[in-house]
Design an enzyme around this catalytic site. Structure first.
Site, PDB file in Angstrom:
ATOM      1  N   GLU A 183      43.212  44.691 152.602  1.00  0.00           N
ATOM      2  CA  GLU A 183      43.423  45.737 151.583  1.00  0.00           C
ATOM      3  C   GLU A 183      42.861  47.083 152.027  1.00  0.00           C
ATOM      4  O   GLU A 183      41.956  47.640 151.396  1.00  0.00           O
ATOM      5  CB  GLU A 183      42.790  45.297 150.255  1.00  0.00           C
ATOM      6  CG  GLU A 183      43.485  44.090 149.641  1.00  0.00           C
ATOM      7  CD  GLU A 183      43.022  43.772 148.224  1.00  0.00           C
ATOM      8  OE1 GLU A 183      41.890  44.131 147.868  1.00  0.00           O
ATOM      9  OE2 GLU A 183      43.807  43.172 147.460  1.00  0.00           O
ATOM     10  N   GLU A 376      48.269  37.360 149.271  1.00  0.00           N
ATOM     11  CA  GLU A 376      47.403  37.107 148.112  1.00  0.00           C
ATOM     12  C   GLU A 376      48.232  37.237 146.846  1.00  0.00           C
ATOM     13  O   GLU A 376      48.974  38.208 146.688  1.00  0.00           O
ATOM     14  CB  GLU A 376      46.255  38.123 148.011  1.00  0.00           C
ATOM     15  CG  GLU A 376      45.090  37.848 148.903  1.00  0.00           C
ATOM     16  CD  GLU A 376      43.919  38.793 148.642  1.00  0.00           C
ATOM     17  OE1 GLU A 376      43.676  39.146 147.474  1.00  0.00           O
ATOM     18  OE2 GLU A 376      43.267  39.173 149.624  1.00  0.00           O
TER      19      GLU A 376
END
Ligand code: P53
Length: 477
Positions: A183, A376
């Protein structure tokens, strides 16, 4: 239902974890402290510590969730066996940087740390599970924060590359899929975890964050180059905390606000996928008074070493408005998002939007035309264990089924998607809240928010469900 889902035959089904959220053994076999290791549980004001790391460093808390976590370090054989039983084709995990370089700038790597991952990969291979490895997932060595203020310092590029070189050489033939930074856009929201960075004393925190981001982008490009040089089989991906931003209304101002919000994250992927800073960044930097320092080779490094695929996390869509009187926000997330009245909300205030995954995938694929990897996705909820030691997590099955059906639709839309690893395939500590009770797993771990419990593993209802999904290559959805 009705029409059968068309997942490709070689679709990589699996699950995802991160070292700092599951391994525990925080000082075992020579591991150094990581950034996460100084963060307390939620009850002890984790968020405050996250934005005031200097203070956290001086405070002695009762309970540090990452210190023991679910002790994957000593349970990995049992856990990977359970992953195999579900039929995993891929296991997304991360390597703990301070296990390999305890201080980040050590002369030579820690052999015991390297050995641990030898064993983990061997275990994966035993079951023909392909590891997908995040090189840095929020847990840089704490010493790099203390000594350099993390990625604010260009020195981190070299230290990171040294770490990468060790990994690419050591695990050549064992690991093919790599993600450079988890991320990467989160550095703007949680600079301490994302970049080992304290921005509070800076005159222009935005400048500092983007300079650190620039260093990571250059490091990511150079790591990609290195990975390809060491093994031409290597596939390197970037990783975005994704989720399309919707405009609150059809007011053009809301539409513009939504586009602007999405660019904040796409900025990173634009650079990693296209190889150069997007044209809109010039204006953003001007507005924020940002002037970045570039090394002479940066431009070429970025341009010549773009990623092979694009991975992202997706939990929900986001919502924004240009009108400050629209106030109602979702709770419990680092990203401030308005509450979408069309969506269901979880106990932690996150909303469910399966169709938003399809929209997001189409959007990203249109933008870059590179294979995607959903690394995810999942639902953090409280689970209850019945006296018969069963966990009836139908809510999780519903969430995952809805998202996977839409993923299937995106594939039918024409999106090239390599695979899907749901988040926290085994219960682990939450990154945002530090709680164990926010569970994502197919596998339940007996461990509570104070760090108590037998660590025993139990299969939830979703375990059997996911096993069927994989066995039927998605036809069961
Ligand atoms: P949790 C928010 C805050 C921190 C990390 O989140 C986050 C997010 C959501 O965008 O991103 C990822 O555990 C992260 C994982 C994390 C997962 O979201 O707060 O990559 O480490 O566990 C879920 O419920």
């Amino acid at each position: 239902k009705g029409e059968k889902m068309k997942f490709p035959d070689n679709f990589l089904w699996g699950g995802a974890t991160a070292a700092n959220q599951c391994e525990g053994a925080y000082l075992t076999d020579g591991k150094g402290l990581s950034l996460v290791d100084i963060l307390p549980a939620k009850a002890e004001k984790r968020n405050e510590a996250l934005f005031n790391p200097e203070q956290a460093l001086k405070t002695k808390y009762q309970y540090y969730p990452s210190h023991q976590s679910i002790d994957f370090y000593h349970h990995f054989r049992e856990d990977i066996k359970l992953f195999a039983e579900m039929g995993f084709k891929v296991y997304r995990m991360s390597i703990s940087w301070p296990r390999i370089f305890p201080n980040g700038d050590d002369e030579s790597p820690n052999e015991q740390g390297l050995k641990f991952y030898d064993q983990v990969f061997a275990e994966c291979r035993k079951y023909k599970i392909e590891p997908l490895v995040t090189i840095n997932h929020f847990d840089a060595p704490l010493a790099l924060f203390k000594k350099y203020n993390g990625w604010a310092n260009r020195k981190l590029v070299d230290l990171y590359l040294k770490y990468c070189e060790v990994l690419f050489k050591r695990y050549k033939g064992q690991v093919k899929y790599w993600l450079t930074f988890n991320e990467i856009n989160m550095i703007l929201h949680i600079p301490f975890l994302g970049g080992g960075l304290d921005v509070r004393n800076s005159e222009n925190p935005e400048q500092l964050k983007y300079q650190a981001a620039h260093h990571q982008l250059v490091a990511s490009a150079r790591a990609t180059k290195l990975a390809h040089e060491i093994d031409s089989e290597n596939q390197v991906g970037c990783m975005l905390a994704a989720g399309q931003t919707y405009p609150y209304t059809c007011n053009p101002k809301d539409v513009w606000a939504a586009l602007t919000a999405d660019r904040e994250g796409y900025f990173f992927i634009d650079v990693q996928s296209r190889g150069y800073y997007p044209s809109y960044s010039r204006k953003i930097f001007k507005e924020k008074n940002i002037e970045l320092q570039w090394a002479a080779t940066d431009q070429q490094d970025l341009l010549e070493n773009t990623v092979d695929f694009i991975s992202f996390s997706y939990y929900s869509s986001r919502l924004t408005s240009a009108d400050p009187s629209v106030m109602e926000k979702t709770a419990g997330n680092i990203f401030a998002s308005l509450k979408n009245p069309y969506l269901k909300t979880s106990s932690w205030g996150w909303q469910t939007d399966g169709l938003g995954l399809r929209t997001t995938m189409n959007q990203i694929y249109d933008r870059y035309q590179k294979p995607l990897f959903v690394v995810e996705n999942g639902l953090g909820e409280k689970d209850e264990v019945t006296p018969e030691k069963e966990i009836h997590d139908q809510y999780r099955i519903d969430y995952l089924a809805e998202n996977l059906r839409e993923l299937g639709n995106a594939i039918e839309d024409g999106v090239d998607c390599l695979g899907y690893t749901s988040w926290g395939c085994i219960d682990l500590v939450s990154a945002g809240s530090g709680e164990m009770s926010k569970r994502y797993g197919y596998i339940y771990v007996d461990r509570d928010d104070q760090g108590k419990g037998s660590l025993r593993r139990l299969k939830k209802d979703s375990f059997k469900w996911y096993q069927k999904v994989i066995a039927t290559n998605g036809q069961f959805l």
